[in-house]
Scaffold this active site. Structure first.
Site, mmCIF file in Angstrom:
data_model
loop_
_atom_site.group_PDB
_atom_site.id
_atom_site.type_symbol
_atom_site.label_atom_id
_atom_site.label_comp_id
_atom_site.label_asym_id
_atom_site.label_seq_id
_atom_site.Cartn_x
_atom_site.Cartn_y
_atom_site.Cartn_z
ATOM 1 N N ARG A 82 6.467 -12.714 8.960
ATOM 2 C CA ARG A 82 7.184 -11.481 8.633
ATOM 3 C C ARG A 82 8.486 -11.414 9.407
ATOM 4 O O ARG A 82 8.669 -12.077 10.425
ATOM 5 C CB ARG A 82 6.313 -10.275 8.957
ATOM 6 C CG ARG A 82 6.122 -10.095 10.465
ATOM 7 C CD ARG A 82 5.361 -8.825 10.818
ATOM 8 N NE ARG A 82 5.403 -7.838 9.780
ATOM 9 C CZ ARG A 82 4.328 -7.211 9.296
ATOM 10 N NH1 ARG A 82 3.150 -7.496 9.757
ATOM 11 N NH2 ARG A 82 4.453 -6.299 8.366
ATOM 12 N N LYS A 109 5.392 0.641 10.148
ATOM 13 C CA LYS A 109 5.234 1.810 9.287
ATOM 14 C C LYS A 109 4.641 2.978 10.059
ATOM 15 O O LYS A 109 5.006 4.116 9.861
ATOM 16 C CB LYS A 109 4.279 1.464 8.139
ATOM 17 C CG LYS A 109 4.959 1.224 6.797
ATOM 18 C CD LYS A 109 3.876 1.194 5.724
ATOM 19 C CE LYS A 109 4.355 0.450 4.488
ATOM 20 N NZ LYS A 109 3.297 0.335 3.478
ATOM 21 N N GLU A 136 0.880 -1.150 0.000
ATOM 22 C CA GLU A 136 0.000 0.000 0.000
ATOM 23 C C GLU A 136 0.927 1.211 0.000
ATOM 24 O O GLU A 136 1.865 1.265 0.800
ATOM 25 C CB GLU A 136 -0.876 0.036 1.263
ATOM 26 C CG GLU A 136 -1.833 1.234 1.227
ATOM 27 C CD GLU A 136 -2.607 1.468 2.512
ATOM 28 O OE1 GLU A 136 -2.276 0.851 3.535
ATOM 29 O OE2 GLU A 136 -3.547 2.280 2.466
#
Length: 561
Positions: A265, A275, A38
């Site tokens: 992850r 983020k 994104e």
RNA sequence: UGCCUGAUGGUGUAAUUGGCAACACGUCUGACUCUGAAUCAGAAGAGUCCAGGUUCGACCCCUGGUCAGGCAACCA
């Protein structure tokens, strides 16, 4: 740019799945992946793992990998992020198939499918307030309750949905929901939201839409439209998979079907990998930007002097699995050192200088020493380093009362000056505060490097620069990436509490050998015994700035404590 | 006390249809060296979360536990 192939590496579980699919000729033997960020921030080291995985898999299986921007939430997204993401992927050395794709390119198709679902009685418009919907969804341990609008006539939902698109309603007034199962133990299946109203300009579609699809509705359908065969994502989407498959079931018309596969992850010790938090650091001005050399972003690491090869090697080394993991930053640092050690020229610099005077070396005389640029590279060449009566050495390299295991300079002891002579400390001078101000040495003219008498062995070798020839530069040191403590366990606390203030940035001045004056932005060097440095992008010949990429391993420092 | 995952040396990953647990990083020795780096040689370190079961044989299959992570955004 050679990337070493690890031929012998065993298959990871995703590779096993792909090979199995290939064996069964699933999807006509195509292997097509995608990396779907994104555009709401810069990519970080965790994304690098995902990029290497997806694009790497495509490379290894003669397949393709798309870059797709998952731009379904205009409130957080921006073209600045789109551009940085493309730059970072290219810098890592990967090539996406064709042009980048955008989920926003599918808005019309997604809308048509939504109308189709409404007509089939599989979706409906709900007009209850958000809190009520959330309340009705219930809790994982108890079934939810159905919305009173769940079974409204198809024509009514269709009309409402069209008016949603036409902009007749305010944000939050209506939503489109899929009619799945309010009793499912999986919360994501309790009539998930497909569309919400957002009167918000989109960075690509402008104001042509005021309803936007949710991730769950858009993602699988986008995969399907692009012919993705293996949709690799992180573990937190595991619970979404039934929904991914449910939406796909509504439109599948052939044997081809994308499959979602989840992996764990990356977690790096002492490193902020969120983020949201990185954005906070940027917005609050705690760093100079997303590419601040202290940031664990790909652009930050690049500016810090990390190489694409080292990041790819790192990704390869840590592997892929479904188990939660925390990789020690030491593994990342090992990967950079490994590569930098092969490609960088060795140069001398002194960070914290103390003057050394060679009492038996003539005043006003100087000579050029010839130093090998890179002992690992036979074709690396050599360069000159001026030597004279007055030199600087590292303050740490002298000790008045030295323990026997101290291999550097101290009264009465001998040491070699890298690439030059062996010197012996005869005397030194202190100021009123007890700080060493000058060290007096004699040199052995027979001991010149490469000369006849150079075979003599001394315990230590020091880096040095000639006082009158040295150039002055700014050097920035960074300690690790960010945190003082391992963030594991304090996820709910304010992470800034754990930032080590000393680690943020130490700016100091250094004495460099003159040859370094030629350094241009991005040039990397190994400063003897000090670590690997990169000339910063803001460097100009008259104002050199070096960022430390990573230090050398220092056993003396380790054994001292 | 719902559902979904996962559990292998300090760390991260392996182990072909069940066949005496492998690799990398780290650690520790030693060699070499004009970087206490790098390189080279060698060593230690787990018996696979626990308890049962199936089997000639289980990290792998079965049963029951334990622990850890995830899931209740009109985020992705």
């Amino acid at each position: 740019m050679e990337f070493p192939e690890n031929e012998k590496r065993p298959l990871n579980f995703i590779e096993s799945i792909i090979e199995e699919d290939l064996k069964n000729n699933k999807n006509e033997g195509r292997v097509h992946l995608r990396f779907p960020p994104e555009p709401n921030g810069y990519l970080h080291i965790g994304h690098a793992k995902s990029i290497c995985l997806n694009f790497g898999l495509a490379e290894n299986y003669n397949g393709l990998c798309n870059l797709r921007f998952d731009d379904t939430n205009p409130e957080k997204e921006d073209v600045e992020y789109v551009d940085s993401i493309k730059e970072d992927i290219e810098w890592l050395g990967f090539k996406w198939d064709k042009e980048p794709y955008y989920a926003s390119d599918y808005f019309e198709q997604l809308y048509q499918w939504a109308e189709m679902l409404i007509q089939q009685g599989k979706a409906y418009v709900d007009e209850q307030p958000q809190e009520l919907i959330s309340q009705q969804r219930g809790v994982p341990t108890r079934p939810g309750t159905e919305s009173p609008y769940r079974n409204r006539p198809v024509e009514e939902s269709l009309d409402l949905f069209r008016r949603m698109r036409a902009g007749e309603f305010k944000n939050g007034q209506m939503i489109l929901r899929a009619k799945v199962d309010m009793n499912s133990p999986n919360m994501h299946m309790r009539d998930p939201i497909m569309y919400r109203i957002l009167h918000q300009e989109h960075h690509r579609t402008g104001n042509s839409w005021c309803i936007y699809p949710m991730y769950d509705y858009a993602h699988g359908q986008s995969d399907y439209m692009e012919g993705i065969t293996h949709s690799v994502c992180t573990l937190e989407f595991e619970i979404h998979r039934p929904l991914y498959d449910w939406f796909l079931d509504q439109i599948i018309d052939g044997s081809y079907r994308p499959r979602q596969i989840e992996f764990a992850r990356l977690n790096l010790s002492y490193t902020v990998m969120s983020k949201r938090k990185l954005l906070e650091l940027v917005q609050k001005g705690l760093v100079t930007g997303w590419d601040d050399p202290r940031m664990p972003t790909i652009s930050g690491l690049r500016r810090r002097g990390y190489t694409p090869e080292s990041l790819r090697n790192f990704a390869d080394r840590i592997g892929v699995a479904k188990r939660d993991n925390v990789i020690d930053v030491g593994v990342l640092e090992f990967a950079v050192r490994e590569h930098l050690n092969k490609i960088t020229d060795r140069v001398m610099a002194v960070l914290n200088p103390v003057k050394v005077i060679i009492t038996n070396y003539p005043e006003n005389q100087s000579e050029n020493m010839v130093l090998t640029n890179n002992p690992e590279d036979p074709e690396g060449g050599v360069h000159d380093v001026p030597f004279s009566r007055e030199l600087y050495i590292e303050r740490e390299d002298f000790m008045e009362d030295a323990p026997k295991k101290f291999f550097r300079l101290s009264p009465g002891r001998e040491v070699r000056l890298k690439g030059a002579y062996i010197i012996k400390c005869e005397d030194f001078k202190k100021d009123e505060n007890g700080n060493i101000t000058e060290i007096y040495c004699t040199y052995d003219p027979e001991s010149k490097s490469g000369g006849a008498g150079s075979q003599r062995k001394v315990k230590g070798t020091l880096h040095w620069v000639s006082a009158n020839h040295a150039i002055d530069a700014e050097v920035r040191l960074y300690d690790r990436l960010f945190l003082d403590e391992d963030p594991a366990g304090h996820k709910d606390k304010d992470f800034k509490e754990f930032i080590n203030p000393d680690s943020l940035q130490v700016i100091t001045r250094a004495k460099l050998e003159p040859w370094l004056g030629k350094a241009g932005a991005g040039d990397k060097y190994q400063f003897q015994r000090l670590g690997y440095f990169v000339a910063d992008k803001s460097s100009k010949p008259e104002h050199l700035v070096f960022n430390r990429t990573v230090g050398l391993r220092d056993n003396w420092a380790k054994n001292k404590g």
